[in-house]
Motif scaffolding. Structure first.
Motif, short mmCIF file in Angstrom:
data_model
loop_
_atom_site.label_atom_id
_atom_site.label_comp_id
_atom_site.label_asym_id
_atom_site.label_seq_id
_atom_site.Cartn_x
_atom_site.Cartn_y
_atom_site.Cartn_z
N MET A 51 0.84 -1.20 0.00
CA MET A 51 0.00 0.00 0.00
C MET A 51 0.87 1.25 0.00
SD MET A 51 -2.97 1.14 2.74
CE MET A 51 -1.79 1.22 4.11
N GLU A 52 0.64 2.11 -0.96
CA GLU A 52 1.39 3.35 -1.07
C GLU A 52 1.04 4.29 0.09
OE1 GLU A 52 1.60 7.32 -3.92
OE2 GLU A 52 0.29 5.64 -4.43
N LEU A 53 2.08 4.85 0.74
CA LEU A 53 1.86 5.78 1.84
C LEU A 53 2.06 7.21 1.35
CD1 LEU A 53 3.70 3.94 4.75
CD2 LEU A 53 1.25 4.02 4.29
N PRO A 54 1.21 8.16 1.78
CA PRO A 54 1.34 9.54 1.34
C PRO A 54 2.55 10.23 1.97
CG PRO A 54 -0.38 9.35 2.99
CD PRO A 54 0.07 7.95 2.67
N SER A 55 3.05 11.26 1.31
CA SER A 55 4.14 12.06 1.86
C SER A 55 3.62 12.92 3.00
CB SER A 55 4.72 12.96 0.76
OG SER A 55 3.75 13.91 0.34
N PHE A 56 4.55 13.52 3.76
CA PHE A 56 4.15 14.37 4.88
C PHE A 56 3.33 15.56 4.38
CE2 PHE A 56 4.91 18.12 7.54
CZ PHE A 56 4.42 17.66 8.76
N ASP A 57 3.75 16.16 3.26
CA ASP A 57 3.01 17.30 2.71
C ASP A 57 1.59 16.91 2.34
OD1 ASP A 57 5.25 18.83 3.01
OD2 ASP A 57 5.85 18.78 0.90
N MET A 58 1.43 15.73 1.77
CA MET A 58 0.11 15.26 1.38
C MET A 58 -0.76 14.99 2.61
SD MET A 58 -2.01 14.73 -1.01
CE MET A 58 -0.97 14.73 -2.49
N ILE A 59 -0.14 14.40 3.64
CA ILE A 59 -0.88 14.15 4.88
C ILE A 59 -1.37 15.47 5.47
CG2 ILE A 59 -0.66 13.40 7.28
CD1 ILE A 59 1.15 11.17 6.33
N LEU A 60 -0.49 16.47 5.51
CA LEU A 60 -0.86 17.77 6.06
C LEU A 60 -2.00 18.38 5.26
CD1 LEU A 60 -0.22 20.00 8.12
CD2 LEU A 60 1.43 20.94 6.47
N PHE A 61 -1.94 18.26 3.94
CA PHE A 61 -2.99 18.78 3.06
C PHE A 61 -4.33 18.09 3.35
CE2 PHE A 61 -5.25 17.94 -1.02
CZ PHE A 61 -5.70 19.22 -1.27
N LEU A 62 -4.30 16.77 3.48
CA LEU A 62 -5.52 16.01 3.73
C LEU A 62 -6.10 16.29 5.11
CD1 LEU A 62 -4.59 12.54 2.17
CD2 LEU A 62 -6.10 14.29 1.20
N VAL A 63 -5.23 16.52 6.08
CA VAL A 63 -5.68 16.83 7.44
C VAL A 63 -6.43 18.16 7.47
CG1 VAL A 63 -4.86 17.54 9.73
CG2 VAL A 63 -4.00 15.44 8.69
N ILE A 64 -5.86 19.17 6.80
CA ILE A 64 -6.50 20.50 6.78
C ILE A 64 -7.83 20.44 6.03
CG2 ILE A 64 -6.27 22.86 5.90
CD1 ILE A 64 -3.24 22.59 6.35
N VAL A 65 -7.81 19.81 4.87
CA VAL A 65 -9.03 19.72 4.06
C VAL A 65 -10.09 18.87 4.78
CG1 VAL A 65 -10.00 18.79 1.94
CG2 VAL A 65 -7.87 20.07 1.86
N GLY A 66 -9.65 17.79 5.41
CA GLY A 66 -10.58 16.92 6.13
C GLY A 66 -11.29 17.64 7.26
N PHE A 67 -10.56 18.46 7.99
CA PHE A 67 -11.15 19.23 9.09
C PHE A 67 -12.23 20.16 8.55
CE2 PHE A 67 -11.59 22.82 11.92
CZ PHE A 67 -11.57 22.24 13.19
N ALA A 68 -11.91 20.90 7.48
CA ALA A 68 -12.87 21.84 6.90
C ALA A 68 -14.11 21.13 6.38
CB ALA A 68 -12.20 22.64 5.79
N ALA A 69 -13.90 19.99 5.69
CA ALA A 69 -15.02 19.24 5.13
C ALA A 69 -15.93 18.72 6.22
CB ALA A 69 -14.48 18.08 4.29
N ALA A 70 -15.34 18.19 7.30
CA ALA A 70 -16.15 17.62 8.37
C ALA A 70 -16.86 18.70 9.17
CB ALA A 70 -15.26 16.80 9.31
N PHE A 71 -16.25 19.87 9.30
CA PHE A 71 -16.88 20.98 10.01
C PHE A 71 -18.23 21.31 9.37
CE2 PHE A 71 -17.83 25.41 10.84
CZ PHE A 71 -17.49 25.58 12.17
N ILE A 72 -18.23 21.38 8.04
CA ILE A 72 -19.47 21.67 7.31
C ILE A 72 -20.40 20.46 7.31
CG2 ILE A 72 -20.41 22.18 5.02
CD1 ILE A 72 -17.86 23.79 4.48
N ASP A 73 -19.84 19.29 7.05
CA ASP A 73 -20.65 18.08 6.92
C ASP A 73 -21.36 17.72 8.21
OD1 ASP A 73 -21.11 15.83 4.87
OD2 ASP A 73 -20.65 14.72 6.70
#
Length: 253
Positions: free
Chosen positions: A1-23
């Motif tokens: 299984m391919e693991l994301p880079s640190f930059d990608m993880i940080l990007f997904l964490v920020i976007v995930g928080f915003a998405a869940a806040f609205i959702d």
């Protein structure tokens, strides 16, 4: 299984928080989360399955948060939960047999009707006077719960808006409607996620970091909704519905 880079993880964490806040309040988090996961280069089926992982964690957190607030009608949602679950499982299975594109014009039309009705109706101000259930009204509510679960598993966009509107029509205020809608959304998310796991279409390397941030986002979002009340939820509901309409029209053009 391919693991994301640190930059990608940080990007997904920020976007995930915003998405869940609205959702957590009115749904529509997929409008943010799905494009972000597409950016990772994952195949479309893997994007949808991984998004369901985050969505399930988000709706579970929101449900627990609303449960402690006393905004959930336990007796009602316990009756409707299995209907939404079964509907979603059937919808996810059906999507492999029938293309979902024919639903888009219908979804746009229904969302427009909901938006107009919400703007015109003035007395959703938090009174929370629920309707009395007759046999016919209870049957109609059960059918809607099953149908919206099926729709979430089959297609998805706007499910949060449709569920919230269902509970508004039952007499709940915006916060109460949002709370009860999240329980049914949790049911459909669990069923759909299980199907995606069975199809091996969930990427844990991307989904877990995003999902954990979505837990935090949904917790903050639901608490803000509980404290701010309908004056906060109603404008957010209208805004997300407008965006959903625009996106579906854009996809059809």
């Amino acid at each position: 299984m391919e693991l994301p880079s640190f930059d990608m993880i940080l990007f997904l964490v920020i976007v995930g928080f915003a998405a869940a806040f609205i959702d957590s309040v009115v749904g529509g988090g997929g409008l943010i989360a799905v494009p972000a996961l597409m950016f990772t280069g994952l195949p479309t089926n893997m994007v949808l399955g991984t998004n369901k992982l985050g969505g399930t964690l988000s709706s579970l957190t929101s449900t627990v948060s609303f449960l402690f607030s006393g905004k959930i009608n336990g007796k009602l949602v316990l009756l409707l939960f299995p209907l939404s679950f079964i509907g979603s499982a059937l919808g996810t299975y059906t999507i492999h047999l029938v293309p979902s594109t024919f639903l888009k014009p219908l979804v746009v039309g229904l969302l427009i009707v909901i938006l107009i009705y919400t703007l015109l109706k003035k007395n959703w101000d938090g009174s929370g006077q629920q309707v009395r259930f007759t046999f016919a009204r209870g049957l109609a509510t059960a059918v809607c719960a099953f149908a919206l679960g099926f729709y979430d598993g089959f297609f998805g966009p706007g499910t949060g808006s449709f569920l919230l509107f269902l509970f508004l029509m039952l007499g709940f205020d915006f916060v109460g409607a949002s709370a009860n809608a999240k329980v049914l959304n949790l049911a459909s998310n669990i069923a759909s996620l299980a199907s995606f796991f069975w199809l091996k279409s969930v990427h844990l390397g991307y989904g877990l970091p995003m999902g954990l941030s979505m837990i935090a986002g949904s917790l903050v979002g639901s608490q803000v909704a509980i404290r701010k009340g309908s004056k906060y939820v109603k404008p957010l509901f209208i805004g997300i519905t407008v965006i959903l309409i625009g996106k579906q029209i854009w996809d059809m053009l």
